[in-house]
Write a protein that holds these residues in place. Structure first.
Motif, PDB file in Angstrom:
ATOM      1  N   PRO A 151      37.337   3.164  33.790  1.00  0.00           N
ATOM      2  CA  PRO A 151      37.099   1.822  34.314  1.00  0.00           C
ATOM      3  C   PRO A 151      38.410   1.030  34.464  1.00  0.00           C
ATOM      4  CG  PRO A 151      35.466   2.340  32.661  1.00  0.00           C
ATOM      5  CD  PRO A 151      36.486   3.440  32.626  1.00  0.00           C
ATOM      6  N   GLY A 152      38.679   0.606  35.678  1.00  0.00           N
ATOM      7  CA  GLY A 152      39.872  -0.187  35.958  1.00  0.00           C
ATOM      8  C   GLY A 152      41.155   0.610  36.117  1.00  0.00           C
ATOM      9  N   ARG A 153      41.053   1.936  36.169  1.00  0.00           N
ATOM     10  CA  ARG A 153      42.268   2.752  36.250  1.00  0.00           C
ATOM     11  C   ARG A 153      41.998   4.070  36.968  1.00  0.00           C
ATOM     12  NH1 ARG A 153      44.921   6.350  32.116  1.00  0.00           N
ATOM     13  NH2 ARG A 153      47.081   6.464  32.762  1.00  0.00           N
TER      14      ARG A 153
ATOM     15  N   ALA B  97      39.998   2.354  45.505  1.00  0.00           N
ATOM     16  CA  ALA B  97      39.132   3.222  44.704  1.00  0.00           C
ATOM     17  C   ALA B  97      38.980   2.701  43.280  1.00  0.00           C
ATOM     18  CB  ALA B  97      39.690   4.645  44.689  1.00  0.00           C
ATOM     19  N   VAL B  98      40.020   2.049  42.770  1.00  0.00           N
ATOM     20  CA  VAL B  98      39.958   1.485  41.424  1.00  0.00           C
ATOM     21  C   VAL B  98      38.832   0.455  41.334  1.00  0.00           C
ATOM     22  CG1 VAL B  98      41.205   0.124  39.699  1.00  0.00           C
ATOM     23  CG2 VAL B  98      42.395   1.921  40.952  1.00  0.00           C
ATOM     24  N   ILE B  99      38.619  -0.287  42.389  1.00  0.00           N
ATOM     25  CA  ILE B  99      37.568  -1.310  42.403  1.00  0.00           C
ATOM     26  C   ILE B  99      36.199  -0.681  42.155  1.00  0.00           C
ATOM     27  CG2 ILE B  99      36.418  -3.036  43.853  1.00  0.00           C
ATOM     28  CD1 ILE B  99      39.217  -3.529  45.116  1.00  0.00           C
ATOM     29  N   PHE B 100      35.982   0.527  42.703  1.00  0.00           N
ATOM     30  CA  PHE B 100      34.703   1.213  42.481  1.00  0.00           C
ATOM     31  C   PHE B 100      34.506   1.608  41.022  1.00  0.00           C
ATOM     32  CE2 PHE B 100      35.224   2.344  47.091  1.00  0.00           C
ATOM     33  CZ  PHE B 100      34.133   1.611  47.538  1.00  0.00           C
TER      34      PHE B 100
ATOM     35  N   LEU C 106      47.648   3.379  39.068  1.00  0.00           N
ATOM     36  CA  LEU C 106      47.342   2.071  39.624  1.00  0.00           C
ATOM     37  C   LEU C 106      46.268   1.345  38.807  1.00  0.00           C
ATOM     38  CD1 LEU C 106      47.223   3.078  43.372  1.00  0.00           C
ATOM     39  CD2 LEU C 106      49.079   1.970  42.157  1.00  0.00           C
ATOM     40  N   PRO C 107      46.681   0.512  37.861  1.00  0.00           N
ATOM     41  CA  PRO C 107      45.698  -0.272  37.126  1.00  0.00           C
ATOM     42  C   PRO C 107      45.154  -1.391  38.013  1.00  0.00           C
ATOM     43  CG  PRO C 107      47.899  -0.861  36.418  1.00  0.00           C
ATOM     44  CD  PRO C 107      48.049   0.277  37.398  1.00  0.00           C
TER      45      PRO C 107
END
Length: 115
Positions: free
Chosen positions: A44-46, A79-82, A113-114
């Motif tokens: 989550p978030g990373r 993609a991190v947002i998903f 990419l955090p």
């Protein structure tokens, strides 16, 4: 290059510099850039991923093109947002990329990419 040919190139008025981008299929660019990416970890978030730099993404200096790097940041960042449960990502309004060093063919470009 004469000035008039520069104008024709930018305005797509034919000639040897006419762009063929309009004939490409929709959403061609993102898959072209991210093909070969390997997701190493997701939480989550990373998102942690890597890419062995292919020749198709090189600039004239034979290193990873800055536009390709920015596209990778945009796509992987989206993609991190998903990972936090969002159903869609929206549109990137501003992307800030710091280019510290070049990545060359065969090198592994790691992106952590955090969100």
């Amino acid at each position: 290059m004469e000035l008039e040919s520069v104008k024709r190139y930018l305005e797509k008025q034919g000639g040897p510099y006419e762009s063929s981008v309009d004939s490409l299929p929709e959403r061609f660019f993102e898959p072209f850039v991210i093909q070969g990416i390997k997701v190493d970890a997701v939480e989550p978030g990373r998102v942690l991923c890597s890419l062995n730099v292919p020749p198709r993404l090189l600039n004239m200096g034979n290193s990873l093109h800055g536009g390709a790097t920015a596209t990778l940041v945009d796509v992987v960042g989206s993609a991190v947002i998903f990972t936090v449960g969002a159903r869609n990502t929206g549109v990137s309004v501003e992307i800030n990329v710091s280019y510290l060093d070049g990545a060359y063919v065969g090198e592994i470009a790691d992106k952590n990419l955090p969100q």
